[in-house]
Design an enzyme around this catalytic site. Structure first.
Site, PDB file in Angstrom:
ATOM      1  N   THR A 230      -0.680  -2.739  13.406  1.00  0.00           N
ATOM      2  CA  THR A 230       0.486  -3.029  12.581  1.00  0.00           C
ATOM      3  C   THR A 230       1.653  -2.117  12.947  1.00  0.00           C
ATOM      4  OG1 THR A 230      -1.039  -3.551  10.791  1.00  0.00           O
ATOM      5  CG2 THR A 230       1.267  -3.280  10.177  1.00  0.00           C
ATOM      6  N   LEU A 231       1.380  -0.836  13.036  1.00  0.00           N
ATOM      7  CA  LEU A 231       2.441   0.135  13.302  1.00  0.00           C
ATOM      8  C   LEU A 231       2.936   0.077  14.733  1.00  0.00           C
ATOM      9  CD1 LEU A 231       3.945   2.064  11.478  1.00  0.00           C
ATOM     10  CD2 LEU A 231       1.943   1.045  10.461  1.00  0.00           C
TER      11      LEU A 231
ATOM     12  N   ARG B 195      -5.517  -0.280  -6.567  1.00  0.00           N
ATOM     13  CA  ARG B 195      -4.315   0.375  -6.021  1.00  0.00           C
ATOM     14  C   ARG B 195      -3.842   1.495  -6.949  1.00  0.00           C
ATOM     15  NH1 ARG B 195      -2.189  -2.680  -1.731  1.00  0.00           N
ATOM     16  NH2 ARG B 195      -2.463  -4.920  -1.873  1.00  0.00           N
TER      17      ARG B 195
ATOM     18  N   LYS C 154      -7.194   7.031  10.121  1.00  0.00           N
ATOM     19  CA  LYS C 154      -8.589   6.888  10.582  1.00  0.00           C
ATOM     20  C   LYS C 154      -8.556   6.864  12.107  1.00  0.00           C
ATOM     21  CE  LYS C 154     -10.253   3.635   7.062  1.00  0.00           C
ATOM     22  NZ  LYS C 154     -10.729   2.232   6.927  1.00  0.00           N
TER      23      LYS C 154
ATOM     24  N   ASP D 234      -5.083   2.441  10.743  1.00  0.00           N
ATOM     25  CA  ASP D 234      -6.469   2.102  11.044  1.00  0.00           C
ATOM     26  C   ASP D 234      -6.557   1.765  12.539  1.00  0.00           C
ATOM     27  OD1 ASP D 234      -9.125   1.411  10.281  1.00  0.00           O
ATOM     28  OD2 ASP D 234      -8.571  -0.676  10.027  1.00  0.00           O
TER      29      ASP D 234
ATOM     30  N   GLY E 287       0.784  -1.237   0.000  1.00  0.00           N
ATOM     31  CA  GLY E 287       0.000   0.000   0.000  1.00  0.00           C
ATOM     32  C   GLY E 287       0.811   1.280   0.000  1.00  0.00           C
TER      33      GLY E 287
ATOM     34  N   PHE F 296     -14.159   2.499   4.284  1.00  0.00           N
ATOM     35  CA  PHE F 296     -13.161   1.698   3.585  1.00  0.00           C
ATOM     36  C   PHE F 296     -12.776   2.394   2.282  1.00  0.00           C
ATOM     37  CE2 PHE F 296     -11.215  -1.650   1.202  1.00  0.00           C
ATOM     38  CZ  PHE F 296     -10.457  -2.287   2.174  1.00  0.00           C
TER      39      PHE F 296
ATOM     40  N   ASP G 163      -5.961  -1.052  -1.556  1.00  0.00           N
ATOM     41  CA  ASP G 163      -6.727  -1.991  -2.370  1.00  0.00           C
ATOM     42  C   ASP G 163      -8.006  -2.461  -1.704  1.00  0.00           C
ATOM     43  OD1 ASP G 163      -5.277  -3.605  -0.378  1.00  0.00           O
ATOM     44  OD2 ASP G 163      -6.115  -5.305  -1.475  1.00  0.00           O
TER      45      ASP G 163
ATOM     46  N   GLY H  82      -4.136   0.658  14.201  1.00  0.00           N
ATOM     47  CA  GLY H  82      -2.821   1.022  14.733  1.00  0.00           C
ATOM     48  C   GLY H  82      -1.997  -0.187  15.144  1.00  0.00           C
TER      49      GLY H  82
ATOM     50  N   GLU I 200       3.713   4.780   5.345  1.00  0.00           N
ATOM     51  CA  GLU I 200       2.578   3.851   5.362  1.00  0.00           C
ATOM     52  C   GLU I 200       1.414   4.472   4.585  1.00  0.00           C
ATOM     53  OE1 GLU I 200       1.229   1.144   5.404  1.00  0.00           O
ATOM     54  OE2 GLU I 200       0.949   0.368   7.428  1.00  0.00           O
ATOM     55  N   ASP I 201       0.544   3.608   4.071  1.00  0.00           N
ATOM     56  CA  ASP I 201      -0.622   4.111   3.344  1.00  0.00           C
ATOM     57  C   ASP I 201      -1.702   4.625   4.295  1.00  0.00           C
ATOM     58  OD1 ASP I 201      -1.194   1.558   4.293  1.00  0.00           O
ATOM     59  OD2 ASP I 201      -1.942   0.782   2.387  1.00  0.00           O
TER      60      ASP I 201
HETATM   61  P1  IMP Z   1      -3.983  -1.435  11.217  1.00  0.00           P
HETATM   62  O1  IMP Z   1      -3.011  -2.406  11.832  1.00  0.00           O
HETATM   63  O2  IMP Z   1      -5.414  -1.771  11.586  1.00  0.00           O
HETATM   64  O3  IMP Z   1      -3.663  -0.005  11.468  1.00  0.00           O
HETATM   65  O4  IMP Z   1      -3.921  -1.806   9.696  1.00  0.00           O
HETATM   66  C1  IMP Z   1      -3.553  -0.979   8.716  1.00  0.00           C
HETATM   67  C2  IMP Z   1      -3.584  -1.744   7.410  1.00  0.00           C
HETATM   68  O5  IMP Z   1      -4.911  -2.225   7.111  1.00  0.00           O
HETATM   69  C3  IMP Z   1      -3.215  -0.798   6.296  1.00  0.00           C
HETATM   70  O6  IMP Z   1      -1.828  -0.796   6.085  1.00  0.00           O
HETATM   71  C4  IMP Z   1      -4.014  -1.339   5.134  1.00  0.00           C
HETATM   72  O7  IMP Z   1      -3.276  -2.330   4.476  1.00  0.00           O
HETATM   73  C5  IMP Z   1      -5.249  -1.963   5.763  1.00  0.00           C
HETATM   74  N1  IMP Z   1      -6.402  -1.016   5.718  1.00  0.00           N
HETATM   75  C6  IMP Z   1      -6.964  -0.384   6.762  1.00  0.00           C
HETATM   76  N2  IMP Z   1      -7.987   0.413   6.373  1.00  0.00           N
HETATM   77  C7  IMP Z   1      -8.065   0.275   5.034  1.00  0.00           C
HETATM   78  C8  IMP Z   1      -8.927   0.864   4.031  1.00  0.00           C
HETATM   79  O8  IMP Z   1      -9.835   1.686   4.278  1.00  0.00           O
HETATM   80  N3  IMP Z   1      -8.683   0.481   2.749  1.00  0.00           N
HETATM   81  C9  IMP Z   1      -7.690  -0.401   2.411  1.00  0.00           C
HETATM   82  N4  IMP Z   1      -6.872  -0.959   3.309  1.00  0.00           N
HETATM   83  C10 IMP Z   1      -7.067  -0.630   4.615  1.00  0.00           C
HETATM   84 MG    MG Z   2      -0.574  -1.251   4.652  1.00  0.00          MG
END
Ligand code: IMP
Ligand code: MG
Length: 175
Positions: A105-106, A163, A129, A101, A42, A150, A157, A103, A97-98
């Protein structure tokens, strides 16, 4: 069934915002080299556009991560599917990062990378978000704060599609 995409952030708005972020980053890293880490897939479109607008020396690396379980699990365990090619020890690292959400992953990634002793570690995301946050992460550069919808495009994607859209859109009918 054909999906409908409505524009949330136009191509022009995204380009202008990335231009401004590039300027800010160039100012903040003045006199240093910034080591960008792109979170695949992403973050790829955003990182290329951002890197072109940074005027201090830039080096790049890539990482791919995936979360265990589905969206309902709160394990927060993240797997590194592709690790960095180079050491980050002593470098001024900026994660690109793209979207942030939950948080999760980060939160995991920042912790993992901090243990590798970068000189500094900061975070840049095209989209945020904040309403969805479960794990506290300090974000240094945010392109746009968006509502809990979303989104696709500019690297993001839906089932690996969209993408390549040059804008940020909402897929209608997706929960
Ligand atoms: P987190 O660990 O929930 O913050 O996940 C973030 C990851 O979820 C992002 O890097 C995206 O790959 C995916 N993601 C979260 N929200 C969206 C969205 O609205 N569209 C597409 N991918 C999303
Ligand atoms: Mg991502």
């Amino acid at each position: 069934m054909s999906e409908k995409i409505s524009v949330l952030v136009s191509e022009k708005e995204v380009d202008e915002r990335i231009e401004a972020m590039g300027k800010q980053i160039s100012k903040d890293y003045e006199g240093r080299q910034v080591h960008l880490i792109c979170i695949l897939k992403g973050g790829a479109f955003f990182m290329c556009e951002l890197a072109k607008r940074i005027t201090v020396p830039v080096s790049l690396d890539f990482m791919s991560v995936s979360s265990y379980g589905d969206g309902t699990s709160s394990s927060g365990v993240v797997r590194i599917a592709k690790d960095l090619d180079e050491s980050i020890e002593g470098k001024d690292v900026l994660i690109v990062e793209d979207i942030i959400d939950s948080g999760r992953t980060l939160y995991y990634l920042m912790d993992t990378l901090r243990q590798r002793h970068p000189k500094s570690l900061h975070l840049c995301t095209l989209l945020d978000k904040p309403e969805r946050r479960e794990k506290e992460v300090r974000v240094d550069y945010v392109g746009f704060e968006i509502p809990d919808e979303f989104v696709v495009g500019y690297g993001l994607d839906y089932a690996q599609k969209y993408r390549n859209l040059p804008y940020i859109g909402v897929v209608e009918g997706v929960e």
